[in-house]
Design a protein around this motif. Structure first.
Motif, PDB file in Angstrom:
ATOM      1  N   TRP A  97     -25.208 -57.898  11.416  1.00 32.56           N
ATOM      2  CA  TRP A  97     -26.521 -57.871  12.100  1.00 32.56           C
ATOM      3  C   TRP A  97     -26.489 -57.297  13.420  1.00 32.56           C
ATOM      4  O   TRP A  97     -27.490 -56.577  13.621  1.00 32.56           O
ATOM      5  CB  TRP A  97     -27.229 -59.279  11.864  1.00 32.56           C
ATOM      6  CG  TRP A  97     -28.519 -59.349  12.207  1.00 32.56           C
ATOM      7  CD1 TRP A  97     -29.376 -59.607  13.543  1.00 32.56           C
ATOM      8  CD2 TRP A  97     -29.666 -58.727  11.351  1.00 32.56           C
ATOM      9  NE1 TRP A  97     -30.594 -59.532  13.203  1.00 32.56           N
ATOM     10  CE2 TRP A  97     -30.754 -58.895  12.087  1.00 32.56           C
ATOM     11  CE3 TRP A  97     -29.445 -58.256  10.003  1.00 32.56           C
ATOM     12  CZ2 TRP A  97     -32.153 -58.734  11.514  1.00 32.56           C
ATOM     13  CZ3 TRP A  97     -30.905 -57.754   9.459  1.00 32.56           C
ATOM     14  CH2 TRP A  97     -31.897 -58.138  10.251  1.00 32.56           C
ATOM     15  N   ASP A  98     -25.457 -57.391  14.206  1.00 36.83           N
ATOM     16  CA  ASP A  98     -25.242 -56.781  15.663  1.00 36.83           C
ATOM     17  C   ASP A  98     -25.326 -55.116  15.420  1.00 36.83           C
ATOM     18  O   ASP A  98     -25.705 -54.281  16.478  1.00 36.83           O
ATOM     19  CB  ASP A  98     -23.988 -57.174  16.199  1.00 36.83           C
ATOM     20  CG  ASP A  98     -24.158 -58.676  16.458  1.00 36.83           C
ATOM     21  OD1 ASP A  98     -25.104 -59.122  16.670  1.00 36.83           O
ATOM     22  OD2 ASP A  98     -23.067 -59.092  16.702  1.00 36.83           O
ATOM     23  N   HIS A  99     -25.147 -54.578  14.291  1.00 41.56           N
ATOM     24  CA  HIS A  99     -25.157 -53.141  14.227  1.00 41.56           C
ATOM     25  C   HIS A  99     -26.398 -52.513  13.392  1.00 41.56           C
ATOM     26  O   HIS A  99     -26.484 -51.511  13.129  1.00 41.56           O
ATOM     27  CB  HIS A  99     -23.877 -52.703  13.434  1.00 41.56           C
ATOM     28  CG  HIS A  99     -22.662 -53.415  14.067  1.00 41.56           C
ATOM     29  ND1 HIS A  99     -22.089 -52.615  15.247  1.00 41.56           N
ATOM     30  CD2 HIS A  99     -21.857 -54.091  13.760  1.00 41.56           C
ATOM     31  CE1 HIS A  99     -20.883 -53.394  15.420  1.00 41.56           C
ATOM     32  NE2 HIS A  99     -20.867 -54.325  14.642  1.00 41.56           N
ATOM     33  N   VAL A 100     -27.351 -53.513  13.316  1.00 40.38           N
ATOM     34  CA  VAL A 100     -28.537 -53.201  12.327  1.00 40.38           C
ATOM     35  C   VAL A 100     -29.718 -52.537  13.451  1.00 40.38           C
ATOM     36  O   VAL A 100     -29.799 -53.346  14.457  1.00 40.38           O
ATOM     37  CB  VAL A 100     -29.040 -54.277  11.590  1.00 40.38           C
ATOM     38  CG1 VAL A 100     -30.355 -54.188  10.884  1.00 40.38           C
ATOM     39  CG2 VAL A 100     -27.822 -54.484  10.718  1.00 40.38           C
ATOM     40  N   SER A 101     -30.256 -51.510  13.093  1.00 40.76           N
ATOM     41  CA  SER A 101     -31.663 -51.284  13.789  1.00 40.76           C
ATOM     42  C   SER A 101     -32.648 -51.670  12.985  1.00 40.76           C
ATOM     43  O   SER A 101     -32.740 -51.342  11.791  1.00 40.76           O
ATOM     44  CB  SER A 101     -31.725 -49.849  14.152  1.00 40.76           C
ATOM     45  OG  SER A 101     -30.654 -49.452  14.570  1.00 40.76           O
ATOM     46  N   VAL A 102     -33.619 -52.530  13.347  1.00 40.59           N
ATOM     47  CA  VAL A 102     -34.813 -53.092  12.546  1.00 40.59           C
ATOM     48  C   VAL A 102     -35.987 -52.255  12.684  1.00 40.59           C
ATOM     49  O   VAL A 102     -36.441 -51.780  13.991  1.00 40.59           O
ATOM     50  CB  VAL A 102     -35.193 -54.487  13.121  1.00 40.59           C
ATOM     51  CG1 VAL A 102     -36.411 -54.918  12.367  1.00 40.59           C
ATOM     52  CG2 VAL A 102     -33.943 -55.377  12.786  1.00 40.59           C
ATOM     53  N   LEU A 103     -36.391 -51.732  11.857  1.00 44.04           N
ATOM     54  CA  LEU A 103     -37.720 -50.825  11.757  1.00 44.04           C
ATOM     55  C   LEU A 103     -38.786 -51.261  11.254  1.00 44.04           C
ATOM     56  O   LEU A 103     -38.696 -51.994  10.099  1.00 44.04           O
ATOM     57  CB  LEU A 103     -37.142 -49.269  10.944  1.00 44.04           C
ATOM     58  CG  LEU A 103     -35.866 -48.600  11.662  1.00 44.04           C
ATOM     59  CD1 LEU A 103     -35.880 -47.373  10.832  1.00 44.04           C
ATOM     60  CD2 LEU A 103     -36.249 -48.186  13.073  1.00 44.04           C
ATOM     61  N   LYS A 104     -40.018 -51.261  11.607  1.00 46.24           N
ATOM     62  CA  LYS A 104     -41.030 -51.820  11.097  1.00 46.24           C
ATOM     63  C   LYS A 104     -42.089 -50.731  10.431  1.00 46.24           C
ATOM     64  O   LYS A 104     -42.179 -49.870  11.186  1.00 46.24           O
ATOM     65  CB  LYS A 104     -41.806 -52.860  11.967  1.00 46.24           C
ATOM     66  CG  LYS A 104     -40.896 -54.057  12.277  1.00 46.24           C
ATOM     67  CD  LYS A 104     -41.645 -55.057  12.921  1.00 46.24           C
ATOM     68  CE  LYS A 104     -40.569 -55.786  13.417  1.00 46.24           C
ATOM     69  NZ  LYS A 104     -40.819 -57.328  13.464  1.00 46.24           N
ATOM     70  N   LEU A 105     -42.379 -50.996   9.516  1.00 45.70           N
ATOM     71  CA  LEU A 105     -43.772 -50.022   8.754  1.00 45.70           C
ATOM     72  C   LEU A 105     -44.913 -50.184   9.406  1.00 45.70           C
ATOM     73  O   LEU A 105     -45.360 -51.691   9.553  1.00 45.70           O
ATOM     74  CB  LEU A 105     -43.851 -50.179   7.622  1.00 45.70           C
ATOM     75  CG  LEU A 105     -42.194 -49.922   6.431  1.00 45.70           C
ATOM     76  CD1 LEU A 105     -42.753 -50.072   5.125  1.00 45.70           C
ATOM     77  CD2 LEU A 105     -42.081 -48.362   6.644  1.00 45.70           C
ATOM     78  N   THR A 106     -45.614 -49.231   9.909  1.00 46.12           N
ATOM     79  CA  THR A 106     -47.067 -49.270  10.692  1.00 46.12           C
ATOM     80  C   THR A 106     -48.075 -48.886   9.883  1.00 46.12           C
ATOM     81  O   THR A 106     -49.327 -49.095  10.301  1.00 46.12           O
ATOM     82  CB  THR A 106     -46.840 -48.979  12.075  1.00 46.12           C
ATOM     83  OG1 THR A 106     -46.528 -47.642  12.007  1.00 46.12           O
ATOM     84  CG2 THR A 106     -45.793 -49.832  12.993  1.00 46.12           C
ATOM     85  N   VAL A 107     -48.011 -47.905   8.839  1.00 51.82           N
ATOM     86  CA  VAL A 107     -48.945 -47.171   8.169  1.00 51.82           C
ATOM     87  C   VAL A 107     -48.655 -47.432   6.762  1.00 51.82           C
ATOM     88  O   VAL A 107     -47.488 -47.640   6.155  1.00 51.82           O
ATOM     89  CB  VAL A 107     -48.756 -45.746   8.515  1.00 51.82           C
ATOM     90  CG1 VAL A 107     -49.579 -44.835   7.602  1.00 51.82           C
ATOM     91  CG2 VAL A 107     -48.769 -45.267   9.871  1.00 51.82           C
TER      92      VAL A 107
END
Length: 150
Positions: A42-52
């Motif tokens: 988890w320390d190496h994960v980039s969290v991306l969130k969908l906005t569209v």
């Protein structure tokens, strides 16, 4: 130095709260400790969130995403509209399953058709409507998630 996943980009999707690992006889804290969020990865994960909402972009040849005020006018083709205001559910059933009473034993007939419904409540309404037209006595079968020890 070793790189995670051999240097390949890996995409994890979904709501991790709904995809919990199964830990036999585990307590809540055991399950949480085994989840992805608690992993050393988890320390190496980039969290991306969908906005569209990209599904809207597929409607209308991609023109729908061009609205700046969030309001969209979508023209529905006439052949997709339900015009029977008295019995819309019956109209959907007869359109998707024409002569379904004559095809009760034909698996292929049912494999090629489906009615998508927004809620389980609507699914129940459709099922009830179709069941009303069948002859014979209705039967309910029960299931269990565990084996009775006796």
């Amino acid at each position: 130095m070793d790189t995670l996943f051999g240097g390949k980009i890996v995409v994890f999707g979904g709501d991790f709260r709904q995809i919990l690992p199964v830990i036999q006889k585990g307590k809540r804290e055991d399950i949480v400790a085994a989840s992805l969020n608690s992993s050393y990865l988890w320390d190496h994960v980039s969290v991306l969130k969908l906005t569209v909402n990209m599904r809207l972009c597929d409607i209308g040849n991609g023109n729908v995403c061009e609205s700046e005020d969030g309001v969209f006018d979508i023209e529905i083709p006439q052949d997709l509209l339900i015009t029977d205001a008295d019995d819309p559910i019956g109209s959907i059933i007869s359109t998707i399953y024409p002569e379904y009473l004559l095809n009760l034993g034909n698996l292929e007939y049912y494999q090629q058709r489906a009615i998508l419904a927004p809620t389980n409540e609507v699914v129940n309404i459709i099922n009830d409507k179709m069941m009303e037209s069948l002859e014979g006595e209705e039967r309910s079968y029960l299931c269990s998630d565990s084996i009775c020890p006796s």
